[in-house]
Design an enzyme around this catalytic site. Structure first.
Site, PDB file in Angstrom:
ATOM      1  N   ARG A 158      -4.186 -10.252   4.444  1.00 29.91           N
ATOM      2  CA  ARG A 158      -4.613 -10.209   3.043  1.00 29.91           C
ATOM      3  C   ARG A 158      -3.444  -9.667   2.220  1.00 29.91           C
ATOM      4  NH1 ARG A 158      -7.033  -6.596  -0.555  1.00 29.91           N
ATOM      5  NH2 ARG A 158      -8.565  -7.536  -1.968  1.00 29.91           N
TER       6      ARG A 158
ATOM      7  N   LYS B  38       0.807  -1.220   0.000  1.00 29.11           N
ATOM      8  CA  LYS B  38       0.000   0.000   0.000  1.00 29.11           C
ATOM      9  C   LYS B  38       0.843   1.275   0.000  1.00 29.11           C
ATOM     10  CE  LYS B  38      -4.390  -1.889   1.444  1.00 29.11           C
ATOM     11  NZ  LYS B  38      -5.518  -1.884   2.393  1.00 29.11           N
TER      12      LYS B  38
END
Length: 281
Positions: free
Chosen positions: A257, A223
């Site tokens: 995840r 991210k």
């Protein structure tokens, strides 16, 4: 602790389960377009399982910052071929990453048993009923704003307490709509309407989310906040992702995840051994 999903009990005690990300989109932030072809998507799905994925999360709509909404017909068109090919014969549970009840219903009919809803059942008034009637496992995530707006000016007085308060409310809403408590996993929503500082605070305080008594999922993979810290593009964020994953696992999260399943499996094994001192070598 077990996660109930369409009558199946997914065990979550001990090591954190690895949820492998399969984006069948042209514009996802990390791998947009890579698995847009259905055969490539199916091949990658089985590759992730071979590398240690214990859940597969299939998504047909990018929810990256700035992404625009995809209509339900297009989203179904993207994910349906993969579910038709592997849904009922997949050796691990399949999760559908969607905010739309019609997409969730289709995926559940084709073999998915989990709904990963980044809106926490807010974006589609029919989603809670679909989850309740099917008995699907559900992930309730925190998000401030929408994909189009969430990174424009995220603001909190106390991000950890505010995210906890939001999730407590969404848990109440889920139960009021007939969803069983043992169907629910919570997710603090790293990167969804948060600054770098907000994300770091949430990761540092992952253990506080265990107080709900529900399994906790964390998604930090590649991210933007990692890129800002290490000044690296998406394709070079695996080591930064590994650090965040290890910290989350050390605090007891139940599901991670990730995109890079094999590498994060190794991170998981070391982090759990350090946390629990279980290695006997």
């Amino acid at each position: 602790m077990n996660w109930l999903a369409c009558g199946q009990h997914i065990p979550l005690e001990g090591r954190a389960l690895i949820m492998g990300i399969l984006n069948v989109t042209p514009d996802s932030f990390s791998d947009g377009g890579t698995y847009f072809d259905p055969q490539k998507a199916v091949d990658h799905l089985f590759s992730m399982i071979q590398n240690g994925a214990e859940i597969i999360d299939i998504g047909g709509e990018s929810t990256r910052p700035g992404a625009t909404t995809v209509d339900e017909e297009e989203e179904i068109k993207r994910v349906k071929p993969i579910l038709q090919a592997v849904g009922h014969r997949c050796p691990v549970p399949i999760s559908i990453d969607t905010r739309k009840a019609s997409v969730a219903r289709m995926a559940l009919d084709l073999g998915a048993i989990i709904v990963n809803d980044i809106s926490g059942l807010r974006d589609d008034v029919h989603m809670a009923r679909v989850v309740a009637e099917s008995g699907a496992g559900v992930v309730l995530m925190h998000r401030q704003g929408t994909s189009e707006t969430m990174q424009q000016s995220p603001a909190y007085v106390d991000v950890v307490s505010e995210v906890k308060s939001f999730l407590a409310h969404r848990l109440d809403v889920a139960v009021e709509n007939g969803i069983s408590l043992d169907q629910i996993v919570i997710d603090p929503g790293i990167g969804f309407g948060k600054t770098v500082s907000h994300n770091l605070q949430l990761i540092r305080h992952c253990a506080e989310f265990l107080e709900f008594g529900h399994p906790v999922m964390v998604g930090v993979s590649n991210k933007a906040f990692i890129g800002k810290i290490i000044d690296k593009p998406i394709e070079k964020r695996m080591s930064g992702t590994a650090a965040a994953v290890a910290i989350a696992i050390f605090q007891g999260v139940h599901i991670i995840r990730v995109h890079d399943v094999g590498a994060m499996r190794d991170v998981r094994e070391v982090a759990v051994s350090l946390r629990d001192h279980t290695c006997t070598i």
